[in-house]
Design an enzyme around this catalytic site. Structure first.
Site, mmCIF file in Angstrom:
data_model
loop_
_atom_site.group_PDB
_atom_site.id
_atom_site.type_symbol
_atom_site.label_atom_id
_atom_site.label_comp_id
_atom_site.label_asym_id
_atom_site.label_seq_id
_atom_site.Cartn_x
_atom_site.Cartn_y
_atom_site.Cartn_z
ATOM 1 N N HIS A 191 51.541 36.904 60.241
ATOM 2 C CA HIS A 191 51.285 38.056 61.100
ATOM 3 C C HIS A 191 49.808 38.406 61.186
ATOM 4 C CE1 HIS A 191 55.717 39.483 60.398
ATOM 5 N NE2 HIS A 191 55.622 38.381 61.114
ATOM 6 N N CYS B 82 30.226 41.437 74.797
ATOM 7 C CA CYS B 82 30.559 41.494 76.223
ATOM 8 C C CYS B 82 31.166 42.828 76.649
ATOM 9 C CB CYS B 82 31.525 40.358 76.578
ATOM 10 S SG CYS B 82 33.204 40.590 75.915
#
Length: 280
Positions: free
Chosen positions: A124, A185
């Site tokens: 996970h 970004c």
């Protein structure tokens, strides 16, 4: 904190030693393995009622992301301070002795790695990393905590918080919180964990399958096996007629398919197995 186990559990441990002796063992762990480190279970006795955030909520709603980041930041200090417990350390000893082939874990706390286990498949994901969903840049969670505090100096992290199994805390207020974005970004950041409603990456599950395929027995510990990935690995072992030992306080979905079921704490049981299993 560990304690002595009762006679029935001790007898089950003895039966498990007989079933596992002479075999290389794969180990699958769930949240119950980390409760002795102070991280609560999802579904065990006394587990708090939780409404986990889904991946759809996180990706589609700025409000949900703000709620996640506030709660995650409030819980991070306590979550990151958790230390490996005797169960984690005993599992690492089994691997060091060549008895365990490695660990597949449903936990995101990184405690198996910190305990010294070398082959760990984190089904996970892990809370140690953050990544950008747009450009893929990866960030260390510790660095992100520093940045979150710098951007939100009004936040006070309490000493004692009702921590969730994934390090989350239900915040009282999220107003004014600045959600971090990618410093490369400006894209959306996401912890490198599998949210509810999100699939385990196929390559990660294949890695878990390979670990079980290269083993002669399977121990499942601290998991109720509600998550299908655990049942799938159990079924892989069962089809090969491997001995399957389940260690858990309370019933699991796999009990009827277990060679031995041990109703006891995982720390105590793994410490006993590490002492009792003979060298190969």
């Amino acid at each position: 904190m560990t304690s002595a186990i009762d006679q029935d559990a001790a007898a089950a441990v003895s039966a498990a030693v007989d079933a596992l002796s002479g075999r290389r063992i794969a180990i699958l762990t769930g949240a119950g393995v980390s409760t002795d480190s102070g991280i609560p279970d999802y579904r065990g006795n006394g587990a708090p009622t939780r409404t986990p955030m889904t991946v759809e909520q996180y990706l589609s709603s700025e409000d949900h992301r703000r709620r996640y980041w506030v709660g995650s930041h409030l819980g991070w200090k306590a979550f990151a301070a958790a230390a490996p417990n005797p169960g984690h350390l005993a599992i690492a000893r089994l691997e060091e002795r060549g008895l365990a082939t490695g660990v597949v874990t449903q936990n995101v706390d990184g405690l198996h790695v910190r305990a010294g286990s070398r082959r760990v498949v984190e089904l996970h994901g892990t809370m140690r990393r953050i990544f950008c969903t747009q450009c893929g840049q990866v960030f260390d969670r510790r660095d992100m905590a520093v940045r979150v505090e710098a951007d939100n100096p009004w936040i006070t992290v309490p000493e004692n918080v009702p921590l969730g199994p994934d390090g989350d805390v239900l915040p009282e207020n999220t107003t004014g919180f600045l959600v971090p974005s990618c410093s490369v970004c400006e894209g959306m950041l996401k912890p490198d964990v599998v949210f509810f409603g999100e699939f385990i990456p196929a390559e990660k599950f294949r890695e878990a399958e390979q670990l079980v395929r290269g083993s002669d027995a399977l121990i499942i510990a601290g998991s109720s096996l509600v998550v299908n990935s655990g049942i799938r690995l159990l079924d892989r072992a069962r089809r090969r007629r491997l001995p399957i030992v389940i260690v858990n306080r309370g019933a699991t979905r796999g009990d009827s398919r277990a060679t031995v079921k041990i109703e006891a704490g995982t720390s105590e049981v793994f410490a006993m197995l590490a002492e009792s299993l003979p060298a190969l």
